[in-house]
Structures are given as C-alpha cells and as structure tokens.
Design a protein around this motif. Structure first.
Motif, mmCIF file in Angstrom:
data_model
loop_
_atom_site.group_PDB
_atom_site.id
_atom_site.type_symbol
_atom_site.label_atom_id
_atom_site.label_comp_id
_atom_site.label_asym_id
_atom_site.label_seq_id
_atom_site.Cartn_x
_atom_site.Cartn_y
_atom_site.Cartn_z
ATOM 1 N N THR A 1 8.101 9.716 -24.148
ATOM 2 C CA THR A 1 9.009 9.413 -25.255
ATOM 3 C C THR A 1 8.799 10.337 -26.441
ATOM 4 O O THR A 1 9.742 10.871 -27.011
ATOM 5 C CB THR A 1 8.823 7.951 -25.705
ATOM 6 N N HIS A 2 7.534 10.552 -26.849
ATOM 7 C CA HIS A 2 7.210 11.342 -28.034
ATOM 8 C C HIS A 2 6.596 12.685 -27.639
ATOM 9 O O HIS A 2 5.760 12.739 -26.744
ATOM 10 C CB HIS A 2 6.223 10.604 -28.938
ATOM 11 N N TYR A 3 6.973 13.736 -28.368
ATOM 12 C CA TYR A 3 6.417 15.062 -28.124
ATOM 13 C C TYR A 3 6.096 15.736 -29.448
ATOM 14 O O TYR A 3 6.935 15.794 -30.343
ATOM 15 C CB TYR A 3 7.402 15.936 -27.328
ATOM 16 N N ARG A 4 4.872 16.230 -29.566
ATOM 17 C CA ARG A 4 4.501 17.048 -30.715
ATOM 18 C C ARG A 4 4.950 18.471 -30.436
ATOM 19 O O ARG A 4 4.574 19.079 -29.421
ATOM 20 C CB ARG A 4 2.983 17.001 -30.930
ATOM 21 N N LEU A 5 5.760 19.019 -31.342
ATOM 22 C CA LEU A 5 6.316 20.353 -31.137
ATOM 23 C C LEU A 5 5.693 21.397 -32.059
ATOM 24 O O LEU A 5 6.123 22.547 -32.045
ATOM 25 C CB LEU A 5 7.831 20.330 -31.369
ATOM 26 N N ASP A 6 4.706 21.019 -32.869
ATOM 27 C CA ASP A 6 4.171 21.923 -33.891
ATOM 28 C C ASP A 6 3.842 23.304 -33.324
ATOM 29 O O ASP A 6 4.114 24.324 -33.959
ATOM 30 C CB ASP A 6 2.888 21.355 -34.506
ATOM 31 N N ASN A 7 3.253 23.346 -32.136
ATOM 32 C CA ASN A 7 2.815 24.615 -31.558
ATOM 33 C C ASN A 7 3.686 25.053 -30.386
ATOM 34 O O ASN A 7 3.317 25.971 -29.650
ATOM 35 C CB ASN A 7 1.358 24.487 -31.087
ATOM 36 N N GLU A 8 4.842 24.427 -30.223
ATOM 37 C CA GLU A 8 5.669 24.722 -29.050
ATOM 38 C C GLU A 8 7.084 25.153 -29.406
ATOM 39 O O GLU A 8 7.954 25.189 -28.555
ATOM 40 C CB GLU A 8 5.733 23.500 -28.137
ATOM 41 N N LEU A 9 7.339 25.463 -30.663
ATOM 42 C CA LEU A 9 8.706 25.794 -31.064
ATOM 43 C C LEU A 9 9.222 27.045 -30.376
ATOM 44 O O LEU A 9 10.369 27.098 -29.933
ATOM 45 C CB LEU A 9 8.783 25.951 -32.580
#
Length: 267
Positions: A110-118
């Motif tokens: 459901t949740h994904y951290r995108l800080d380092n994956e943009l």
C-alpha cells in the motif's frame, strides 16, 4: 471517482485542498496541504476509504523531505500530525498510470517511500519542485505541484483514454463494466486484464468502491433511511448494503453515519 469528503479533523490539521486545473481533472481529484511550520499538535487518526486512487505525499521534514505514494485499495487507518508541513496530490483511479507512467500492478503493498527512487520511477522533474516547496507557502506549493503535472501532461500526453472513460463511467455507476467495455471494444477478459494492470483492481472492485463512496455521501448529506440509500447505490436490499459496506469500511452504515455526524456537530 466521487466528490471529495474532507477529513473529520480537517481544521485541527489545517487541511486545505483545491480542485485541479480542468486539463488535469480526468486524472486528479485534488491537490492538498496540511500542517504549519513549527506548529505542534497531538496526532490524530483518520480513515481513508478505497477508491483505487492514489496519493503522492511530500512531508517537508528537515533536512530531507519524506515522499510517499499510497494506493487506496483497502480502508486505511492513518495517524496524522502537523509537526511539519505536508503537501500532496490525490489521483483518481488510473491517474498515476496516465500522468506519471506508473503501473499500480507493479506495487504489491500500500505505502511506498519514494525519497530515493524518483529517478528510477521517471519522476526526476519532481526533485527541483520539492526543493522549491521549502521556500513557498501552501498555496504557492500547490501551484508548483500543479504546474509540474501540467508540464508532464504536455510533454507526455496520456494515451489510454478508453480506460479513463471506463473508470469514470464505472465510478458514476452508469452501466455494468462488461457492457461499458464492449462499447469501447474490450472483451471481458481484456477489460479485466487492463484494469488490473493500469488501475490495480478488478472491474468488480471498482463497482464496490463506487457504491461505497456514493453511500457515504448519502449517509452524510441526507436523512434518508438505510433501505432507500441501499437501493439508490445499487445494493439489493439493506442487508446486502450493510454487509458490503462493513466489509470495506470496517463499520456498519448506521455506525458510520452516527460517528461522522457527531464529529461534524462537535466541530
């Protein structure tokens, strides 16, 4: 898919939202902000109901922002706070695929951290926008995010208008999904496969979400009895309505109405 229902603690969270530019309206429900710099409050919980949409959230923490993507495939109970300003984009079903090129089927959670994956996700243009958000107030920040989306729309126009039309029609509960698909040249199997890939859910799930959202509005905006709301939303009877609503919202329609109206009157 539906009109926007404000969080019950919107004032406490300093929650603000604005409708998108009309060019973005097929894929974006709203842009929103909450919190104030240096403003502290106790954490609050809020329910977010499934509609196959997604939220891109940018929390302006120091020294680095926290960027997350959340897909609403089930009812989520989230803890919210205003310890740092947060801005976001609320996408309609299929919006993240059409505007950002992301396939919901590739995201298993459901949740994904995108800080380092943009960059791997093809969202490089978001980095300079986020950097400017720190020097902007909430309204300026929302305009920056909207401008970023418009630039993406101009440089990479959405190609799959048929899926967007089907999602919109299912959200309006106009016709059964298979009948809608046939009018646009999709077999039942092709429609299910494309929706699962580009929207992340099945046609049946989209219908269930649309009925839930219409029922939520009916429970809050009218004093109609549950039986009448059930029939207006496409349920067979009140028993079917109660079972379907509770399986998605984790409470009965009567309990939902009582809780939400008590929060409104308390405010």
């Amino acid at each position: 898919m539906t009109e926007f229902i404000l969080p019950s603690n919107a004032n406490d969270l300093n929650f603000r939202h604005r409708l998108p530019d009309k060019r973005l309206a097929p894929w974006v429900q709203c842009l929103w902000s909450m919190g104030r710099p240096g403003h502290l409050t106790e954490s609050r919980t809020e329910k977010f109901y499934p509609d196959a949409g997604a939220s891109l959230s940018i929390k302006l923490t120091s020294p680095h922002p926290i960027i997350t993507l959340c897909f609403n495939k089930t009812t989520l109970i989230e803890t919210l706070d205003t310890t740092a300003p947060c801005l976001g984009i609320r996408f309609k079903a299929a919006g993240t695929h059409c505007l950002l090129g992301l396939l919901p089927e590739a995201f298993t959670d459901t949740h994904y951290r995108l800080d380092n994956e943009l960059e791997p996700l093809g969202l490089q243009g978001l980095i300079p926008v986020v950097e400017r958000l720190y020097q902007s107030d909430s309204q300026q920040g929302l305009r920056l995010l909207e401008t970023w989306l418009l630039h993406r729309l101009e440089s990479q126009p959405p190609a799959n208008s048929r899926i967007t039309k089907i999602v919109q029609a299912i959200g309006a509960l106009q016709l059964p999904p298979q009948q809608l698909g046939a009018t646009l040249g999709f077999t039942r199997r092709t429609l299910e496969r494309k929706l699962k890939r580009e929207v992340g859910v099945t046609p049946g799930q989209l219908v269930a979400y649309a009925r839930l959202n219409r029922a939520r509005h009916g429970l809050l905006a009218t004093t109609l009895p549950l039986t009448e709301i059930a029939l207006q939303c496409g349920y067979y009877d009140q028993a079917h309505f109660t079972h379907a609503f509770q399986s998605l919202a984790y409470e009965t329609p009567a309990a939902y109405r009582k809780r939400k109206l008590s929060q409104i009157y308390k405010a």
